[in-house]
Design an enzyme around this catalytic site. Structure first.
Site, PDB file in Angstrom:
ATOM      1  CB  THR A 100      15.667  50.722  76.307  1.00  0.00           C
ATOM      2  OG1 THR A 100      14.673  49.700  76.257  1.00  0.00           O
ATOM      3  CG2 THR A 100      16.083  51.077  74.886  1.00  0.00           C
ATOM      4  CE  LYS A 175      12.528  48.408  73.709  1.00  0.00           C
ATOM      5  NZ  LYS A 175      12.605  48.598  75.147  1.00  0.00           N
ATOM      6  CE  LYS A 243      15.574  55.501  78.126  1.00  0.00           C
ATOM      7  NZ  LYS A 243      15.653  54.010  78.171  1.00  0.00           N
TER       8      LYS A 243
END
Length: 291
Positions: A100, A175, A243
């Site tokens: 990701t 995502k 993150k």
């Protein structure tokens, strides 16, 4: 054409990568691996994976290269530079980043790969450690149709809900939409479990009712029980969720989109990390509500 004779190189053998590699080995693929710490890859080597000493060595020997690393900076490190994938992979190689990461970085990789005759996809996944282990990950791809169709047999080993969402970067944007959904949902899961406890109910019995109704979600069904049991082992690290949410928030801001649920969740998870839970699973969020 991809067959189980295709030589696959896989960079990153963490919680997700390890299970994905094992599934590919069990499907008959020849897998070469590299990660920063060889010791962490011993189980995979014992199961038939071939160790490569560097990203460059792996890239020179593979027909398909899959990366599943931690942060955008890690993606940059393995793809770019003299010792990176793009400088060492042969023309005609397929590279798939399943980390990701940033949509703009995915586009950059695609463009640089294209100039070198290398085919690229961004294909982040969702489903956590359970999905990786069971080969049922949702895979969200960005790139061109022909490359996606060529790589599909590999994706079908590790996932089951596999869609090409659009051009390069589209997989990453999808995502991030996924992570935005989870961000607010995790707050709700924590609050629901604590509400059930305060009301004098058996929270496990409550989950049996609400997981199959309109409140149902992957997080409620899979992480709710772990919260109740006090199991905070990482299926997906707090630090990696922070993150992801940070990238999502930056991307939303670039599009002038307000995301208050995402902002609140990111704030809470940062507090959780400051409390020493960086390497815990995301279900550890309930600790903030229980204190």
């Amino acid at each position: 054409m991809v067959t189980n004779k295709t030589k696959i190189g896989f960079i990153g053998t963490g919680v997700m990568g390890k299970s994905m590699i094992l599934n590919l080995i069990h499907a008959g693929y020849s897998i070469s691996i590299h990660t920063r710490t060889k010791q962490k890859a011993e189980e995979l080597i014992n199961n038939g994976a071939t160790w490569r000493n560097s990203v460059a060595e792996l890239s020179q020997s593979a027909e398909v290269i899959i990366t599943m690393v931690g942060y955008p900076s890690d993606v940059e490190a393995v793809y770019f530079g003299e010792n990176g994938i793009l400088e060492n992979a042969k023309p005609g190689t397929y590279v798939i980043d399943m980390t990701t990461s940033s949509p703009s970085l995915a586009i950059d990789i695609f463009n640089q790969a294209h100039h070198k005759g290398i085919y690229a996809l961004d294909a982040p996944v969702s489903g956590g450690d359970v999905g990786a282990r069971n080969g049922t990950l949702a895979i969200m791809a960005g790139g061109d149709q022909q490359t996606f169709d060529t790589i599909l047999p590999i994706f079908e080993v590790v996932g089951h809900n596999i869609l090409l969402q659009g051009n390069a970067g589209a997989g990453q944007h999808t995502k991030l939409a996924n992570q935005i959904t989870i961000a607010s949902n995790m707050i709700g899961v924590c609050e629901a479990i604590l509400y059930a406890k305060k009301a004098g109910l058996d929270p496990e019995r409550v989950l049996k009712s609400i997981t199959t109704g309109a409140a149902g979600s992957w997080s409620l069904s899979n992480l709710g029980p772990r919260m109740i049991q006090g199991d905070y082992a990482p299926g997906f690290y707090v630090k990696h969720f922070i993150k992801d949410m940070t990238i999502a928030l930056e991307s939303a801001e670039e599009m002038e989109l307000t995301t208050p649920g995402l902002s609140l969740s990111l704030e809470l998870y940062k507090e959780l990390a400051e409390n020493g839970e960086n390497d815990s699973g995301t279900q550890a969020l309930i600790k903030l509500f229980s204190s």
